[in-house]
Design a protein around this motif. Structure first.
Motif, PDB file in Angstrom:
ATOM      1  N   ALA A  17       0.831  -1.208   0.000  1.00  0.00           N
ATOM      2  CA  ALA A  17       0.000   0.000   0.000  1.00  0.00           C
ATOM      3  C   ALA A  17       0.865   1.259   0.000  1.00  0.00           C
ATOM      4  O   ALA A  17       0.564   2.223  -0.709  1.00  0.00           O
ATOM      5  CB  ALA A  17      -0.945   0.002   1.190  1.00  0.00           C
ATOM      6  N   GLU A  18       1.927   1.248   0.769  1.00  0.00           N
ATOM      7  CA  GLU A  18       2.805   2.424   0.808  1.00  0.00           C
ATOM      8  C   GLU A  18       3.480   2.642  -0.543  1.00  0.00           C
ATOM      9  O   GLU A  18       3.535   3.776  -1.048  1.00  0.00           O
ATOM     10  CB  GLU A  18       3.844   2.277   1.921  1.00  0.00           C
ATOM     11  CG  GLU A  18       4.598   3.548   2.192  1.00  0.00           C
ATOM     12  CD  GLU A  18       5.398   3.512   3.482  1.00  0.00           C
ATOM     13  OE1 GLU A  18       5.901   4.586   3.852  1.00  0.00           O
ATOM     14  OE2 GLU A  18       5.529   2.433   4.111  1.00  0.00           O
ATOM     15  N   LEU A  19       3.982   1.576  -1.152  1.00  0.00           N
ATOM     16  CA  LEU A  19       4.594   1.693  -2.485  1.00  0.00           C
ATOM     17  C   LEU A  19       3.567   2.121  -3.525  1.00  0.00           C
ATOM     18  O   LEU A  19       3.872   2.931  -4.413  1.00  0.00           O
ATOM     19  CB  LEU A  19       5.231   0.360  -2.895  1.00  0.00           C
ATOM     20  CG  LEU A  19       6.503  -0.051  -2.172  1.00  0.00           C
ATOM     21  CD1 LEU A  19       6.881  -1.481  -2.543  1.00  0.00           C
ATOM     22  CD2 LEU A  19       7.630   0.906  -2.493  1.00  0.00           C
ATOM     23  N   LEU A  20       2.355   1.579  -3.429  1.00  0.00           N
ATOM     24  CA  LEU A  20       1.300   1.929  -4.374  1.00  0.00           C
ATOM     25  C   LEU A  20       0.937   3.407  -4.246  1.00  0.00           C
ATOM     26  O   LEU A  20       0.805   4.107  -5.262  1.00  0.00           O
ATOM     27  CB  LEU A  20       0.068   1.047  -4.127  1.00  0.00           C
ATOM     28  CG  LEU A  20      -1.124   1.283  -5.042  1.00  0.00           C
ATOM     29  CD1 LEU A  20      -0.774   0.997  -6.503  1.00  0.00           C
ATOM     30  CD2 LEU A  20      -2.300   0.418  -4.579  1.00  0.00           C
ATOM     31  N   ALA A  21       0.794   3.885  -3.034  1.00  0.00           N
ATOM     32  CA  ALA A  21       0.472   5.302  -2.824  1.00  0.00           C
ATOM     33  C   ALA A  21       1.560   6.195  -3.411  1.00  0.00           C
ATOM     34  O   ALA A  21       1.266   7.202  -4.068  1.00  0.00           O
ATOM     35  CB  ALA A  21       0.291   5.587  -1.334  1.00  0.00           C
ATOM     36  N   GLU A  22       2.804   5.806  -3.189  1.00  0.00           N
ATOM     37  CA  GLU A  22       3.934   6.570  -3.740  1.00  0.00           C
ATOM     38  C   GLU A  22       3.866   6.592  -5.266  1.00  0.00           C
ATOM     39  O   GLU A  22       4.010   7.636  -5.898  1.00  0.00           O
ATOM     40  CB  GLU A  22       5.232   5.924  -3.265  1.00  0.00           C
ATOM     41  CG  GLU A  22       6.478   6.707  -3.548  1.00  0.00           C
ATOM     42  CD  GLU A  22       7.685   6.009  -2.936  1.00  0.00           C
ATOM     43  OE1 GLU A  22       8.548   5.557  -3.713  1.00  0.00           O
ATOM     44  OE2 GLU A  22       7.746   5.904  -1.696  1.00  0.00           O
TER      45      GLU A  22
END
Length: 167
Positions: A17-22
């Motif tokens: 999720a963090e990578l996707l948001a980035e």
């Protein structure tokens, strides 16, 4: 749009999720950060949460998504277990929600949990989460992604499968 990266413990929700948001230029939140201290203490003690424990937590996550995503017009990515359809129904009330269900074998999930020292989710609680899990049902907005590849490949697959707004 609100993207909820869901799944049981060890599925890589937070990392993905963090990578996707980035990658999407979206706001990110980990739903675990919204748990009240009583829930964290219960899980740290090896006691699974029940629906009464989850209800206020899910409402907080939903309200955060509605405020940051729907009301402010931002794209939002949230890492949240969202194990049951009833829980996803609460989150869906934020508006514009797409669920991305990360799935993998019990062995892989267990190994990942065991490798996380100091996390409140204990390895022996995985069975409870797997028993609670209700996979996405027909009509629920979202899709399933296998966690065997690395996070970068998983994010690339998700981006390719999200609605056009994110492409």
């Amino acid at each position: 749009m609100n993207v909820v990266v869901m799944g049981v413990a060890g599925s890589g929700k937070s990392t993905v999720a963090e990578l996707l948001a980035e990658r999407l230029g979206a706001e990110y939140a980990d739903a675990d950060a919204f748990h009240p201290p009583e829930n964290v203490a219960k899980m740290a003690g090896g006691i699974p949460l029940d629906d009464d424990d989850r209800a206020p937590w899910l409402a907080i996550v939903r309200d955060w998504m509605a405020d940051h995503g729907t009301r402010r017009g931002a794209d939002v990515v949230v890492a949240c277990s969202a194990l049951r359809r009833a829980y996803r129904d609460v989150l869906r009330d934020a508006g514009g929600v797409v669920f991305v269900h990360l799935t993998g074998s019990a062995e892989l999930l267990g190994a990942r949990i065991a490798a996380r020292p100091g996390h409140f989710m204990k390895p022996d609680m995985l069975a409870s989460q797997l028993a609670t899990l209700e996979p996405l049902a027909p009509g629920e907005p979202g899709f399933t992604v296998d966690i065997t590849p690395g996070p970068t490949q998983i994010v690339a697959e998700i981006v390719g499968r999200l609605p056009v707004r994110f492409s």
